[in-house]
Scaffold this motif. Structure first.
Motif, PDB file in Angstrom:
ATOM      1  N   LEU A   1       0.831  -1.199   0.000  1.00 38.52           N
ATOM      2  CA  LEU A   1       0.000   0.000   0.000  1.00 38.52           C
ATOM      3  C   LEU A   1       0.867   1.251   0.000  1.00 38.52           C
ATOM      4  N   TRP A   2       1.935   1.237   0.785  1.00 37.62           N
ATOM      5  CA  TRP A   2       2.839   2.394   0.803  1.00 37.62           C
ATOM      6  C   TRP A   2       3.453   2.629  -0.577  1.00 37.62           C
ATOM      7  N   ARG A   3       3.922   1.560  -1.210  1.00 35.08           N
ATOM      8  CA  ARG A   3       4.629   1.721  -2.476  1.00 35.08           C
ATOM      9  C   ARG A   3       3.688   2.082  -3.621  1.00 35.08           C
ATOM     10  N   THR A   4       2.450   1.614  -3.569  1.00 33.96           N
ATOM     11  CA  THR A   4       1.532   1.881  -4.679  1.00 33.96           C
ATOM     12  C   THR A   4       0.707   3.144  -4.489  1.00 33.96           C
ATOM     13  N   LEU A   5       0.440   3.512  -3.233  1.00 35.93           N
ATOM     14  CA  LEU A   5      -0.407   4.671  -2.961  1.00 35.93           C
ATOM     15  C   LEU A   5       0.281   5.699  -2.074  1.00 35.93           C
ATOM     16  N   GLY A   6       0.992   5.226  -1.082  1.00 37.74           N
ATOM     17  CA  GLY A   6       1.506   6.128  -0.061  1.00 37.74           C
ATOM     18  C   GLY A   6       2.477   7.167  -0.573  1.00 37.74           C
ATOM     19  N   THR A   7       3.401   6.766  -1.448  1.00 36.91           N
ATOM     20  CA  THR A   7       4.396   7.734  -1.922  1.00 36.91           C
ATOM     21  C   THR A   7       3.729   8.880  -2.673  1.00 36.91           C
ATOM     22  N   ARG A   8       2.737   8.566  -3.509  1.00 37.22           N
ATOM     23  CA  ARG A   8       2.037   9.629  -4.253  1.00 37.22           C
ATOM     24  C   ARG A   8       1.220  10.507  -3.311  1.00 37.22           C
ATOM     25  N   LEU A   9       0.567   9.875  -2.343  1.00 35.08           N
ATOM     26  CA  LEU A   9      -0.232  10.634  -1.384  1.00 35.08           C
ATOM     27  C   LEU A   9       0.645  11.586  -0.582  1.00 35.08           C
TER      28      LEU A   9
END
Length: 231
Positions: free
Chosen positions: A205-213
């Motif tokens: 979740l961090w790698r797919t969404l968190g960095t962009r968020l």
């Protein structure tokens, strides 16, 4: 929000580096927010709301971090680390100073959110700088003198209880943002320490969404280029 599993060295003792990484969030964000609040245009309620929302996250996390230490660490250290009891007592006394500065900044943040006026913004910026002075002095002392006692007398599982309490205090919608704040200034080794202790779905979740968020959040809060901790 330290990792939810047990941060241990190869010999099974507590690895206290997480505390230093977590402290960097407050060392960076509190003085930065003081500058951003001071620079905000009077009457700009949208900008005020953005900054007040981020203040809620940072100040709330700092308060919960210290309350977790008060409730879960200090009693154990007083019992187990008698020669270092003066250090623990000093940490507790410093927490009182930080708590007073934190309460003042939190109250002013709420007032500023409601009014978006210049006078309150200046008072809030001053309160945040006072909080930064109290917190930075405490964290310097804690990192120099308390972490060795923790490594010797606190188990990895007991430290994880403090981290889990802190994690529960962060709104679910803000967990990835706070993780990004932790990882922003982390070294590659520290980043690996945190991410390796997270469940695999959370890492994904961090790698797919968190960095962009986190990139979008920092751009909105800071009003400049976004910070992007590496995945």
């Amino acid at each position: 929000m330290p990792a939810t599993t047990h941060p241990a060295t190869t010999d099974g003792r507590l690895d206290p580096r997480e505390m230093v990484v977590l402290h960097r969030v407050f060392r960076r964000e509190v003085p930065l927010l003081a500058d951003l609040v001071e620079a905000a245009a009077p009457g700009d309620r949208r900008r005020t709301a953005v900054l007040a929302d981020h203040l809620d996250l940072v100040l709330g996390a700092l308060g919960e971090h210290h309350e977790g230490e008060d409730d879960l660490l200090w009693p154990k250290l007083r019992e187990r680390a008698a020669p270092g009891d003066d250090v623990v007592a000093r940490m507790a006394d410093q927490h009182e100073g930080v708590a007073g500065a934190l309460a003042a900044a939190t109250a002013l943040s709420r007032r500023w959110r409601a009014g978006a006026d210049r006078e309150t913004a200046l008072h809030l910026a001053g309160a945040l700088r006072a909080l930064d002075r109290h917190a930075a002095a405490h964290m310097d002392d804690e990192e120099a003198h308390l972490l060795p006692l923790m490594a010797a007398h606190i188990t990895p599982g007991e430290w994880s209880e403090v981290g889990e309490r802190g994690r529960r205090s962060v709104p679910k919608a803000k967990l990835l943002v706070f993780l990004g704040a932790i990882l922003e200034d982390a070294t590659p080794q520290e980043r690996q320490l945190f991410l390796s202790q997270m469940p695999a779905p959370a890492r994904l979740l961090w790698r797919t969404l968190g960095t962009r968020l986190y990139r979008r959040t920092t751009a909105r809060v800071r009003g400049t280029g976004a910070a992007t901790p590496r995945a």
